[in-house]
Design a protein around this motif. Structure first.
Motif, mmCIF file in Angstrom:
data_model
loop_
_atom_site.group_PDB
_atom_site.id
_atom_site.type_symbol
_atom_site.label_atom_id
_atom_site.label_comp_id
_atom_site.label_asym_id
_atom_site.label_seq_id
_atom_site.Cartn_x
_atom_site.Cartn_y
_atom_site.Cartn_z
ATOM 1 N N GLY A 194 35.422 51.820 22.433
ATOM 2 C CA GLY A 194 34.443 51.081 21.649
ATOM 3 C C GLY A 194 33.275 50.380 22.530
ATOM 4 N N SER A 195 32.378 49.914 21.824
ATOM 5 C CA SER A 195 31.260 49.206 22.955
ATOM 6 C C SER A 195 31.817 47.597 23.431
ATOM 7 C CB SER A 195 30.092 49.096 22.052
ATOM 8 O OG SER A 195 30.199 48.106 20.888
ATOM 9 N N VAL A 196 31.220 47.398 24.559
ATOM 10 C CA VAL A 196 31.280 46.098 25.205
ATOM 11 C C VAL A 196 30.181 45.385 24.861
ATOM 12 C CG1 VAL A 196 31.872 45.038 27.208
ATOM 13 C CG2 VAL A 196 33.134 46.924 26.480
ATOM 14 N N LYS A 197 30.121 43.989 24.855
ATOM 15 C CA LYS A 197 29.010 43.167 24.696
ATOM 16 C C LYS A 197 28.860 42.654 25.764
ATOM 17 C CE LYS A 197 26.609 40.024 21.679
ATOM 18 N NZ LYS A 197 26.899 39.153 20.466
ATOM 19 N N ILE A 252 18.783 41.332 34.571
ATOM 20 C CA ILE A 252 19.779 41.931 34.977
ATOM 21 C C ILE A 252 19.482 43.328 35.331
ATOM 22 C CG2 ILE A 252 20.538 43.121 32.558
ATOM 23 C CD1 ILE A 252 23.187 42.373 33.335
ATOM 24 N N GLY A 253 20.271 44.093 36.340
ATOM 25 C CA GLY A 253 20.148 45.475 36.848
ATOM 26 C C GLY A 253 21.357 46.204 36.738
ATOM 27 N N ILE A 254 21.523 47.397 35.910
ATOM 28 C CA ILE A 254 22.820 48.002 35.731
ATOM 29 C C ILE A 254 22.738 49.396 36.302
ATOM 30 C CG2 ILE A 254 24.189 48.683 33.750
ATOM 31 C CD1 ILE A 254 22.650 46.624 32.112
ATOM 32 N N ILE A 255 23.897 49.886 36.890
ATOM 33 C CA ILE A 255 23.966 50.923 37.547
ATOM 34 C C ILE A 255 25.122 51.761 36.935
ATOM 35 C CG2 ILE A 255 24.126 52.438 39.451
ATOM 36 C CD1 ILE A 255 22.381 50.577 40.957
ATOM 37 N N ASN A 256 25.012 52.976 36.207
ATOM 38 C CA ASN A 256 26.322 53.738 35.890
ATOM 39 C C ASN A 256 26.919 54.318 37.091
ATOM 40 O OD1 ASN A 256 28.338 54.769 34.305
ATOM 41 N ND2 ASN A 256 27.060 56.266 33.304
ATOM 42 N N VAL A 257 28.163 54.246 37.193
ATOM 43 C CA VAL A 257 28.940 54.704 38.349
ATOM 44 C C VAL A 257 30.001 55.499 37.718
ATOM 45 C CG1 VAL A 257 28.393 53.023 39.844
ATOM 46 C CG2 VAL A 257 30.544 52.980 38.721
ATOM 47 N N VAL A 282 23.388 52.337 26.963
ATOM 48 C CA VAL A 282 23.248 50.615 27.087
ATOM 49 C C VAL A 282 22.214 50.596 25.692
ATOM 50 C CG1 VAL A 282 22.385 48.876 28.185
ATOM 51 C CG2 VAL A 282 23.781 50.517 29.507
ATOM 52 N N THR A 283 22.474 49.855 24.903
ATOM 53 C CA THR A 283 21.472 49.559 23.771
ATOM 54 C C THR A 283 21.076 48.186 23.912
ATOM 55 O OG1 THR A 283 22.970 51.036 22.317
ATOM 56 C CG2 THR A 283 21.266 49.481 21.216
ATOM 57 N N VAL A 284 19.635 47.792 23.974
ATOM 58 C CA VAL A 284 18.975 46.620 24.332
ATOM 59 C C VAL A 284 18.359 46.400 22.899
ATOM 60 C CG1 VAL A 284 17.474 45.215 25.797
ATOM 61 C CG2 VAL A 284 19.019 47.332 26.794
ATOM 62 N N ASP A 285 18.684 45.646 22.245
ATOM 63 C CA ASP A 285 17.989 44.807 21.034
ATOM 64 C C ASP A 285 17.720 46.282 20.021
ATOM 65 O OD1 ASP A 285 18.254 42.247 21.740
ATOM 66 O OD2 ASP A 285 16.242 42.276 22.653
ATOM 67 N N ALA A 309 16.018 39.290 26.233
ATOM 68 C CA ALA A 309 16.786 40.228 25.489
ATOM 69 C C ALA A 309 17.992 39.736 24.905
ATOM 70 C CB ALA A 309 16.953 41.588 26.324
ATOM 71 N N LYS A 310 18.236 39.800 23.648
ATOM 72 C CA LYS A 310 19.137 39.113 22.623
ATOM 73 C C LYS A 310 20.573 39.844 22.969
ATOM 74 C CE LYS A 310 16.386 35.817 21.242
ATOM 75 N NZ LYS A 310 15.094 36.185 21.865
ATOM 76 N N GLU A 311 20.388 41.312 22.699
ATOM 77 C CA GLU A 311 21.706 41.866 22.292
ATOM 78 C C GLU A 311 21.701 43.170 23.334
ATOM 79 O OE1 GLU A 311 24.704 42.706 18.931
ATOM 80 O OE2 GLU A 311 23.028 44.183 18.973
ATOM 81 N N VAL A 312 22.866 43.046 24.257
ATOM 82 C CA VAL A 312 23.088 44.274 25.266
ATOM 83 C C VAL A 312 24.439 44.724 24.772
ATOM 84 C CG1 VAL A 312 22.875 45.275 27.499
ATOM 85 C CG2 VAL A 312 21.461 43.302 26.933
ATOM 86 N N LEU A 313 24.481 46.403 24.514
ATOM 87 C CA LEU A 313 25.892 46.715 24.219
ATOM 88 C C LEU A 313 25.832 48.070 25.301
ATOM 89 C CD1 LEU A 313 25.603 46.741 20.359
ATOM 90 C CD2 LEU A 313 27.134 45.188 21.854
#
Length: 277
Positions: free
Chosen positions: A55-58, A77-82, A88-91, A109-113
């Protein structure tokens, strides 16, 4: 969230292997369906990983750890998919993330999934977060959109391409600078000749390594070098006074993130080869 404290170079001279690893090496970055975070007092960096399988991770951290109601209340925040494909869902807005895609999310940003397209081939989201004072837009960049810089040579075993994602000429941020270096087959050295940059710290994340591969990451003051044996998908915290270089048993890829006094990539203090001890 694990806490790491800053270490004075005078103390580090006396560290044995176990202590060096405890202070500077992050050995486990990804746990299924969990968010793994390490908070270092070196420039207040947070380093982490999210591995969504079922499932998703918050993105969240307890209020006591960061003194805020939400993770990005006072951070960027910086995010890189490896890993495999994911999102990635942002608000409420969803960004598709292929392998080596980068996403920057600004202050507020309030919610990141985090989620994977296929749990059998999950995405692996590596993240760097630093304190922020201004909101910049959320921006995604594929590796094809990053600024490439080709360096080194096969003769010196360090032919590589540096891709800059979050920097003054690319994705804008308050202080985070982030990118990726890919070594060509047959090249094993990175960042040699080495340097320090007393105005900012750095975190390395090594990946795309074979199961039995090792990178011997060099750290310490230029005249007091030490090494860490680093395996696939492990990170190294590099204080401003330390060199950050390495040689692998084969080629590999690493993500670098920086934070501190400025964002000028070229701002570094070169170390002559003859001065390394």
């Amino acid at each position: 969230m694990e806490n790491r404290y800053a270490s004075h170079p005078r103390e580090v001279k006396a560290f044995d292997t176990t202590r060096l690893r405890e202070e500077f090496l992050i050995e486990e970055m990804f746990k299924p369906d969990q968010l793994t975070l390490t908070y270092t007092h070196v420039d207040r960096f947070i380093v982490g990983g999210a591995l969504p399988v079922k499932g998703s991770v918050k993105l969240e951290a307890d209020a006591k750890s960061i003194g805020a109601a939400t993770f990005l209340e006072r951070r960027e925040i910086g995010i890189i998919n490896v890993g495999g494909a994911g999102t990635v869902t942002v608000d409420g807005e969803t960004y598709a993330m292929a392998s080596k895609d980068c996403l920057y999310i600004g202050l507020g940003a309030k919610e990141v999934l985090f989620a994977s397209d296929d749990g059998a081939q999950p995405a692996k989201f590596y993240l760097n977060s630093t304190p922020a004072h201004k909101t910049y837009p959320t921006v995604k960049a594929a590796i094809s959109e990053a600024s490439p810089n080709h360096l080194g040579s096969l003769t010196n075993s360090n032919e590589r391409t540096i891709y800059r994602y979050i920097h003054t000429g690319g994705i804008q941020s308050c202080q985070l600078v982030m990118g990726m270096t890919l070594l060509k087959d047959g090249s094993m050295w990175n960042t040699m000749p080495c340097h320090t940059h007393n105005r900012r710290s750095e975190v390395y994340f090594y990946f795309d390594m074979p199961e039995d591969g090792v990178v011997f990451h060099l750290m310490g003051e230029p005249q007091e070098t030490r090494h860490l044996a680093v395996r696939n998908e492990q990170s190294v915290i590099s204080p401003s006074w330390s060199i950050h270089s390495g040689v692998g048993t084969s080629s590999y890829t690493f993500i670098w993130g920086m934070a501190g006094e400025n964002q000028i990539f070229e701002d570094m203090d070169a170390v002559a080869m003859k001065d390394i001890k």
